[in-house]
Design a protein around this motif. Structure first.
Motif, PDB file in Angstrom:
ATOM      1  N   MET A  65       0.845  -1.186   0.000  1.00  0.00           N
ATOM      2  CA  MET A  65       0.000   0.000   0.000  1.00  0.00           C
ATOM      3  C   MET A  65       0.888   1.246   0.000  1.00  0.00           C
ATOM      4  O   MET A  65       1.689   1.452   0.914  1.00  0.00           O
ATOM      5  CB  MET A  65      -0.919  -0.016   1.230  1.00  0.00           C
ATOM      6  N   LYS A  66       0.763   2.067  -1.044  1.00  0.00           N
ATOM      7  CA  LYS A  66       1.604   3.250  -1.175  1.00  0.00           C
ATOM      8  C   LYS A  66       0.894   4.505  -0.668  1.00  0.00           C
ATOM      9  O   LYS A  66      -0.323   4.627  -0.767  1.00  0.00           O
ATOM     10  CB  LYS A  66       2.009   3.462  -2.637  1.00  0.00           C
ATOM     11  N   GLY A  67       1.700   5.436  -0.128  1.00  0.00           N
ATOM     12  CA  GLY A  67       1.185   6.728   0.300  1.00  0.00           C
ATOM     13  C   GLY A  67       2.132   7.826  -0.136  1.00  0.00           C
ATOM     14  O   GLY A  67       3.318   7.575  -0.371  1.00  0.00           O
ATOM     15  N   LEU A  68       1.619   9.075  -0.257  1.00  0.00           N
ATOM     16  CA  LEU A  68       2.456  10.199  -0.676  1.00  0.00           C
ATOM     17  C   LEU A  68       2.953  10.962   0.548  1.00  0.00           C
ATOM     18  O   LEU A  68       2.185  11.274   1.453  1.00  0.00           O
ATOM     19  CB  LEU A  68       1.668  11.141  -1.595  1.00  0.00           C
ATOM     20  N   TYR A  69       4.259  11.256   0.539  1.00  0.00           N
ATOM     21  CA  TYR A  69       4.896  12.000   1.621  1.00  0.00           C
ATOM     22  C   TYR A  69       5.712  13.139   1.021  1.00  0.00           C
ATOM     23  O   TYR A  69       6.001  13.135  -0.169  1.00  0.00           O
ATOM     24  CB  TYR A  69       5.836  11.095   2.430  1.00  0.00           C
ATOM     25  N   PHE A  70       6.087  14.117   1.872  1.00  0.00           N
ATOM     26  CA  PHE A  70       7.025  15.125   1.381  1.00  0.00           C
ATOM     27  C   PHE A  70       8.275  15.126   2.252  1.00  0.00           C
ATOM     28  O   PHE A  70       8.235  14.817   3.452  1.00  0.00           O
ATOM     29  CB  PHE A  70       6.393  16.517   1.289  1.00  0.00           C
ATOM     30  N   GLN A  71       9.376  15.442   1.610  1.00  0.00           N
ATOM     31  CA  GLN A  71      10.667  15.495   2.269  1.00  0.00           C
ATOM     32  C   GLN A  71      11.244  16.883   2.042  1.00  0.00           C
ATOM     33  O   GLN A  71      11.224  17.390   0.923  1.00  0.00           O
ATOM     34  CB  GLN A  71      11.600  14.423   1.680  1.00  0.00           C
ATOM     35  N   GLN A  72      11.738  17.505   3.114  1.00  0.00           N
ATOM     36  CA  GLN A  72      12.261  18.861   3.004  1.00  0.00           C
ATOM     37  C   GLN A  72      13.784  18.831   2.980  1.00  0.00           C
ATOM     38  O   GLN A  72      14.406  18.044   3.700  1.00  0.00           O
ATOM     39  CB  GLN A  72      11.775  19.708   4.184  1.00  0.00           C
ATOM     40  N   SER A  73      14.364  19.692   2.150  1.00  0.00           N
ATOM     41  CA  SER A  73      15.823  19.755   2.058  1.00  0.00           C
ATOM     42  C   SER A  73      16.399  20.322   3.351  1.00  0.00           C
ATOM     43  O   SER A  73      15.692  20.920   4.160  1.00  0.00           O
ATOM     44  CB  SER A  73      16.243  20.629   0.878  1.00  0.00           C
ATOM     45  N   SER A  74      17.700  20.139   3.534  1.00  0.00           N
ATOM     46  CA  SER A  74      18.354  20.598   4.763  1.00  0.00           C
ATOM     47  C   SER A  74      18.270  22.114   4.928  1.00  0.00           C
ATOM     48  O   SER A  74      18.315  22.638   6.035  1.00  0.00           O
ATOM     49  CB  SER A  74      19.823  20.164   4.771  1.00  0.00           C
ATOM     50  N   THR A  75      18.141  22.832   3.808  1.00  0.00           N
ATOM     51  CA  THR A  75      18.024  24.293   3.878  1.00  0.00           C
ATOM     52  C   THR A  75      16.587  24.748   4.133  1.00  0.00           C
ATOM     53  O   THR A  75      16.317  25.937   4.274  1.00  0.00           O
ATOM     54  CB  THR A  75      18.512  24.928   2.565  1.00  0.00           C
ATOM     55  N   ASN A  76      15.648  23.765   4.158  1.00  0.00           N
ATOM     56  CA  ASN A  76      14.220  24.042   4.390  1.00  0.00           C
ATOM     57  C   ASN A  76      13.579  24.865   3.282  1.00  0.00           C
ATOM     58  O   ASN A  76      12.529  25.478   3.478  1.00  0.00           O
ATOM     59  CB  ASN A  76      13.994  24.762   5.727  1.00  0.00           C
ATOM     60  N   GLU A  77      14.205  24.893   2.119  1.00  0.00           N
ATOM     61  CA  GLU A  77      13.663  25.690   1.028  1.00  0.00           C
ATOM     62  C   GLU A  77      12.952  24.836  -0.012  1.00  0.00           C
ATOM     63  O   GLU A  77      11.938  25.242  -0.558  1.00  0.00           O
ATOM     64  CB  GLU A  77      14.797  26.487   0.355  1.00  0.00           C
ATOM     65  N   GLU A  78      13.488  23.669  -0.277  1.00  0.00           N
ATOM     66  CA  GLU A  78      12.938  22.842  -1.347  1.00  0.00           C
ATOM     67  C   GLU A  78      12.195  21.635  -0.782  1.00  0.00           C
ATOM     68  O   GLU A  78      12.656  20.982   0.144  1.00  0.00           O
ATOM     69  CB  GLU A  78      14.075  22.365  -2.268  1.00  0.00           C
ATOM     70  N   ILE A  79      11.019  21.373  -1.359  1.00  0.00           N
ATOM     71  CA  ILE A  79      10.202  20.232  -0.932  1.00  0.00           C
ATOM     72  C   ILE A  79      10.167  19.207  -2.056  1.00  0.00           C
ATOM     73  O   ILE A  79       9.963  19.549  -3.216  1.00  0.00           O
ATOM     74  CB  ILE A  79       8.775  20.692  -0.575  1.00  0.00           C
ATOM     75  N   THR A  80      10.364  17.947  -1.698  1.00  0.00           N
ATOM     76  CA  THR A  80      10.268  16.855  -2.665  1.00  0.00           C
ATOM     77  C   THR A  80       9.134  15.935  -2.251  1.00  0.00           C
ATOM     78  O   THR A  80       9.028  15.564  -1.071  1.00  0.00           O
ATOM     79  CB  THR A  80      11.587  16.043  -2.710  1.00  0.00           C
ATOM     80  N   PHE A  81       8.280  15.582  -3.192  1.00  0.00           N
ATOM     81  CA  PHE A  81       7.171  14.668  -2.915  1.00  0.00           C
ATOM     82  C   PHE A  81       7.550  13.267  -3.401  1.00  0.00           C
ATOM     83  O   PHE A  81       8.037  13.102  -4.532  1.00  0.00           O
ATOM     84  CB  PHE A  81       5.895  15.144  -3.595  1.00  0.00           C
ATOM     85  N   VAL A  82       7.330  12.292  -2.536  1.00  0.00           N
ATOM     86  CA  VAL A  82       7.719  10.908  -2.869  1.00  0.00           C
ATOM     87  C   VAL A  82       6.633   9.925  -2.444  1.00  0.00           C
ATOM     88  O   VAL A  82       5.977  10.100  -1.410  1.00  0.00           O
ATOM     89  CB  VAL A  82       9.048  10.509  -2.188  1.00  0.00           C
ATOM     90  N   PHE A  83       6.428   8.893  -3.256  1.00  0.00           N
ATOM     91  CA  PHE A  83       5.569   7.780  -2.857  1.00  0.00           C
ATOM     92  C   PHE A  83       6.399   6.786  -2.054  1.00  0.00           C
ATOM     93  O   PHE A  83       7.535   6.478  -2.419  1.00  0.00           O
ATOM     94  CB  PHE A  83       4.980   7.078  -4.082  1.00  0.00           C
ATOM     95  N   GLN A  84       5.821   6.290  -0.973  1.00  0.00           N
ATOM     96  CA  GLN A  84       6.506   5.294  -0.157  1.00  0.00           C
ATOM     97  C   GLN A  84       5.560   4.156   0.187  1.00  0.00           C
ATOM     98  O   GLN A  84       4.359   4.371   0.402  1.00  0.00           O
ATOM     99  CB  GLN A  84       7.026   5.929   1.138  1.00  0.00           C
ATOM    100  N   GLU A  85       6.127   2.951   0.233  1.00  0.00           N
ATOM    101  CA  GLU A  85       5.348   1.801   0.683  1.00  0.00           C
ATOM    102  C   GLU A  85       5.056   1.943   2.169  1.00  0.00           C
ATOM    103  O   GLU A  85       5.907   2.377   2.945  1.00  0.00           O
ATOM    104  CB  GLU A  85       6.116   0.506   0.429  1.00  0.00           C
ATOM    105  N   ARG A  86       3.830   1.600   2.548  1.00  0.00           N
ATOM    106  CA  ARG A  86       3.433   1.698   3.957  1.00  0.00           C
ATOM    107  C   ARG A  86       3.120   0.318   4.515  1.00  0.00           C
ATOM    108  O   ARG A  86       2.664  -0.575   3.803  1.00  0.00           O
ATOM    109  CB  ARG A  86       2.187   2.580   4.114  1.00  0.00           C
TER     110      ARG A  86
END
Length: 349
Positions: free
Chosen positions: A1-22
């Motif tokens: 079962m996959k879900g969408l998450y976001f990951q923030q860069s170390s500078t807190n400026e850029e956001i990346t959206f990723v699907f991850q298995e749950r």
């Protein structure tokens, strides 16, 4: 079962959206409900608020406005049973992303979905409805006969705000950010008292509002952001579409309410003195306060129920884009996060 998450860069400026298995959801206990998600609306993520609330983590779940079918209930659940159709807003600290096939949520964040309301309508309206109720009822005490200025009325939030103000018997003035928005607002029924086209930078919002109200000023303003500084210090696009804070203060009537979405609003002593002379009030629209206060839980649920009731009776007619499948959610969420969309985006399962 996959879900969408976001990951923030170390500078807190850029956001990346990723699907991850749950992993599979744990056994449903106590006051929790297991929900099969049928639709989830997409909204901008306030990363600054998450940081201030110490809620940062490596992967943060995405999607909070959900509608779906109850699969299982805990032993202490009193409002729902399996196969109920429900809608709600997942709390800020939810461990489950709404952009997933199933979620686990406390029953106090859910209400029943009316039978005639579709999944996408329910998920796409619930949060904007909550924000509009908070702004117009709890922060500015909307009542029949009052004049209301809704900034950017053709936005998803602005549309619902205009519809609620009309339903309550208020006189509505609105701004349009493009010719297309102006034409959309001019088709409203009942009609908007005045549509102010700010797209060319020539319209004077304060003058138009004072003219429309016979010089008295408006009773309620719901902004969509404001300019705080002089022309030289603001980006060009903000300069063109947003009014200056002084314009808002000028067009406010005696005893008026200014509800702002500008979390960094700065008022100088002359601004405060002008508001004092008018007996006017400034309130900040932060719909997360309902999530952060258990004391207000009863009011919160009453608002969600009323939003669904008005949706089912046609008072609310939301601005929804065509539903999108889950696999397009990552790309669409990137657009939403940059605030580049106009209509509400909803993922349909």
């Amino acid at each position: 079962m996959k879900g969408l998450y976001f990951q923030q860069s170390s500078t807190n400026e850029e956001i990346t959206f990723v699907f991850q298995e749950r992993e599979n959801l744990p056994v449903t206990e106590d006051n929790y409900v297991k929900l099969q998600v049928k639709a989830c609306a997409l909204s901008q993520i306030n990363t600054k608020l998450l940081a201030e609330m110490k809620m940062e983590k490596e992967f943060f779940p995405v999607g909070r406005e959900v509608a779906g079918i109850v699969l299982d209930v805990g032993s202490k659940v009193s409002f729902f049973q399996p196969d109920d159709e429900v809608v709600g807003i997942l709390p800020l600290d939810s461990e489950d992303p709404g952009l997933c096939e199933a979620v686990r949520v406390h029953e106090h964040y859910l209400v029943h979905k009316p039978e005639k309301v579709t999944w996408t309508e329910a998920a796409g309206t619930i949060r904007d409805g909550l924000r509009v109720y908070t702004a117009l009822h709890y922060l500015s005490h909307l009542s029949p006969g009052k004049s209301v200025l809704i900034m950017d009325g053709a936005s998803a939030l602005g549309t619902i705000a205009i519809q609620l103000a009309h339903h309550r018997g208020a006189k509505v003035i609105s701004t349009a950010c493009s010719l297309e928005d102006k034409q959309f607002l001019e088709r409203f029924r009942p009609p908007i008292a005045r549509v102010i086209d700010v797209s060319n930078g020539k319209a004077h919002v304060a003058e138009s509002c004072l003219e429309e109200t016979g010089g008295l000023g408006v009773d309620i303003v719901l902004d969509a952001g404001v300019r705080l500084y002089s022309k030289d210090d603001e980006p060009a696009e903000k300069l063109q579409l947003l009014p200056h804070k002084h314009d808002i203060i000028t067009l406010l009537g005696v005893g008026g309410h200014w509800v702002t979405t500008e979390e960094n609003l700065q008022l100088d002593p002359p601004d405060s003195h002008c508001l004092f002379l008018k007996g006017a009030a400034v309130a900040f629209l932060n719909d997360e306060v309902w999530n952060l206060s258990n004391v207000q839980q009863g009011k919160y649920l009453c608002i969600l129920k009323d939003v669904m009731e008005k949706l089912s009776t046609g008072v609310f007619r939301p601005q929804l884009d065509e539903p999108i499948p889950l696999y397009e959610a990552k790309v669409t969420m990137e657009v939403v996060q940059k605030n580049q969309g106009r209509k509400k985006q909803v993922v349909q399962f």
